[in-house]
Write a protein that holds these residues in place. Sequence first.
Motif, PDB file in Angstrom:
ATOM      1  N   SER A 100       0.836  -1.200   0.000  1.00  0.00           N
ATOM      2  CA  SER A 100       0.000   0.000   0.000  1.00  0.00           C
ATOM      3  C   SER A 100       0.873   1.253   0.000  1.00  0.00           C
ATOM      4  CB  SER A 100      -0.909   0.011   1.227  1.00  0.00           C
ATOM      5  OG  SER A 100      -0.140   0.127   2.410  1.00  0.00           O
ATOM      6  N   PHE A 101       0.260   2.379  -0.296  1.00  0.00           N
ATOM      7  CA  PHE A 101       1.006   3.647  -0.303  1.00  0.00           C
ATOM      8  C   PHE A 101       1.573   3.948   1.077  1.00  0.00           C
ATOM      9  CE2 PHE A 101       1.072   8.252   0.456  1.00  0.00           C
ATOM     10  CZ  PHE A 101       1.976   8.641  -0.519  1.00  0.00           C
ATOM     11  N   SER A 102       0.772   3.687   2.132  1.00  0.00           N
ATOM     12  CA  SER A 102       1.239   3.982   3.497  1.00  0.00           C
ATOM     13  C   SER A 102       2.439   3.115   3.865  1.00  0.00           C
ATOM     14  CB  SER A 102       0.095   3.764   4.500  1.00  0.00           C
ATOM     15  OG  SER A 102      -0.348   2.421   4.485  1.00  0.00           O
ATOM     16  N   GLU A 103       2.439   1.841   3.459  1.00  0.00           N
ATOM     17  CA  GLU A 103       3.579   0.965   3.748  1.00  0.00           C
ATOM     18  C   GLU A 103       4.838   1.455   3.045  1.00  0.00           C
ATOM     19  OE1 GLU A 103       1.714  -3.471   4.465  1.00  0.00           O
ATOM     20  OE2 GLU A 103       1.761  -2.689   2.414  1.00  0.00           O
TER      21      GLU A 103
ATOM     22  N   ILE B  49       6.021   4.742   4.819  1.00  0.00           N
ATOM     23  CA  ILE B  49       6.663   4.503   6.124  1.00  0.00           C
ATOM     24  C   ILE B  49       8.076   3.961   5.928  1.00  0.00           C
ATOM     25  CG2 ILE B  49       6.598   3.048   8.185  1.00  0.00           C
ATOM     26  CD1 ILE B  49       3.541   3.310   8.100  1.00  0.00           C
ATOM     27  N   ASN B  50       8.234   3.003   5.033  1.00  0.00           N
ATOM     28  CA  ASN B  50       9.555   2.440   4.790  1.00  0.00           C
ATOM     29  C   ASN B  50      10.492   3.468   4.163  1.00  0.00           C
ATOM     30  OD1 ASN B  50       9.948  -0.786   5.105  1.00  0.00           O
ATOM     31  ND2 ASN B  50       7.795  -0.265   4.855  1.00  0.00           N
ATOM     32  N   PHE B  51       9.966   4.308   3.291  1.00  0.00           N
ATOM     33  CA  PHE B  51      10.797   5.370   2.723  1.00  0.00           C
ATOM     34  C   PHE B  51      11.285   6.315   3.819  1.00  0.00           C
ATOM     35  CE2 PHE B  51      11.097   9.784   1.332  1.00  0.00           C
ATOM     36  CZ  PHE B  51      12.102   9.687   0.376  1.00  0.00           C
TER      37      PHE B  51
ATOM     38  N   GLY C  59      11.998   1.616   0.493  1.00  0.00           N
ATOM     39  CA  GLY C  59      10.688   1.534  -0.129  1.00  0.00           C
ATOM     40  C   GLY C  59      10.651   0.459  -1.198  1.00  0.00           C
ATOM     41  N   GLY C  60      11.725   0.368  -1.983  1.00  0.00           N
ATOM     42  CA  GLY C  60      11.794  -0.654  -3.023  1.00  0.00           C
ATOM     43  C   GLY C  60      11.808  -2.064  -2.467  1.00  0.00           C
ATOM     44  N   LEU C  61      12.515  -2.262  -1.358  1.00  0.00           N
ATOM     45  CA  LEU C  61      12.549  -3.585  -0.720  1.00  0.00           C
ATOM     46  C   LEU C  61      11.169  -3.997  -0.218  1.00  0.00           C
ATOM     47  CD1 LEU C  61      15.921  -3.366   1.258  1.00  0.00           C
ATOM     48  CD2 LEU C  61      15.439  -4.779  -0.751  1.00  0.00           C
TER      49      LEU C  61
END
Length: 384
Positions: A68-71, A74-76, A121-123
């Motif tokens: 999702s966009f939120s996931e 957050i990771n970014f 984010g990519g991972l």
Amino acid sequence: MYPNLYYAFKDIFGIELEGLKLVNSFGFFVALSFILSAWILTLELKRKQNQGLFTFTEEKIFVGAPASFSELLINFLLGFVFGYKIIGAFVTDDAFNDPQAFILSSKGSLAMGLLVGLVFGGLKWWEKQKQKLDKPEERVIRIWPHDRVGDFVLYAAVFGFLGAKVFHNLENWNEFSKDPIGALISFSGLTFYGGLICAGIAIVVFARKRKINVIHLADAMAPTMMFAYAFGRVGCQVSGDGDWGIVNTNPKPISWMPDWLWAYNYPHNVIGEGKPIAGCEGPYCNELIPPVYPTPLYEIIACMFLFGVLWYYRKKLKVAGQLAGLYLILNGLERFFIEKIRVNTKYEDLPFQPTQAELISLTMIIAGIILMVKAKDWFAKYAK
């Protein structure tokens, strides 16, 4: 003393790794304390689960959906902070001269922040793509208390830190009023009982919300918290964080006792307290003259022993709540007596001029006695 791991590796192994200046010794041992305590708590929760004292709860999860966009966001952000500050320290001039000031400042590497943020984010996107299903589905899973140890540790860390800061500033109100912002964001200045109280309340609320039996959880937490406190004190002793005793110029009661066990100077302590060390250059070049009681070391020894006592009696005390009561008594007694030789702020306006910790430890002792005596009446239906 080793204010950070750079000095420890340099002294012990002869290796100079600039990046280790970012790893504060006190924080390192506190983090290690949380990890080891989580393992101990998991063992106890599983043991009680096998006794039939805990039950599971069911939760619905959604699997097979793309990230999702939120996931991704957050990771970014997590990656950005890591790249901006941690990796950025290696490409920012003078970052290692004062690591604490650098971490608390706005300085960093924007390029590294963006790069690592995109990698994180990519991972996450790649991980979700591997688990993606043609048709995402809802599943019901069983969650046992030991599956939530990570949540317990997170709550203990966050609310424990906040509580420790609040209680420390209440105890040292004059210092806080002079520089409230500095006092709140400083890495130093933590009060154990403040952390224990606030973390305890947060964990109880979380446990009740997740339908976990609180009294059995408290019994499982008893040896865990004693161990965490003992191991956390290693960080105080190694770094010399100011949590030491009063001046001790008395002669040693036992001739063969090492000098450092009776009175210690805390050379190169992390807070720069004391007088300059001859020939020392750079930060952390002070030592205490005259020496003081090494109270963190005393607490490491005492609380490791008390952890052993609680670990032994965890299978001997059959009434739910009694082990938690024993913990309150032992912890309160240990802290009450160590306060007699520790440096601490006293409440001058109260009779006998007690410290904050003495008042709380006395309350714990009384509460522990009441809990041990009344546990059978209060928690008979939760008998082991």
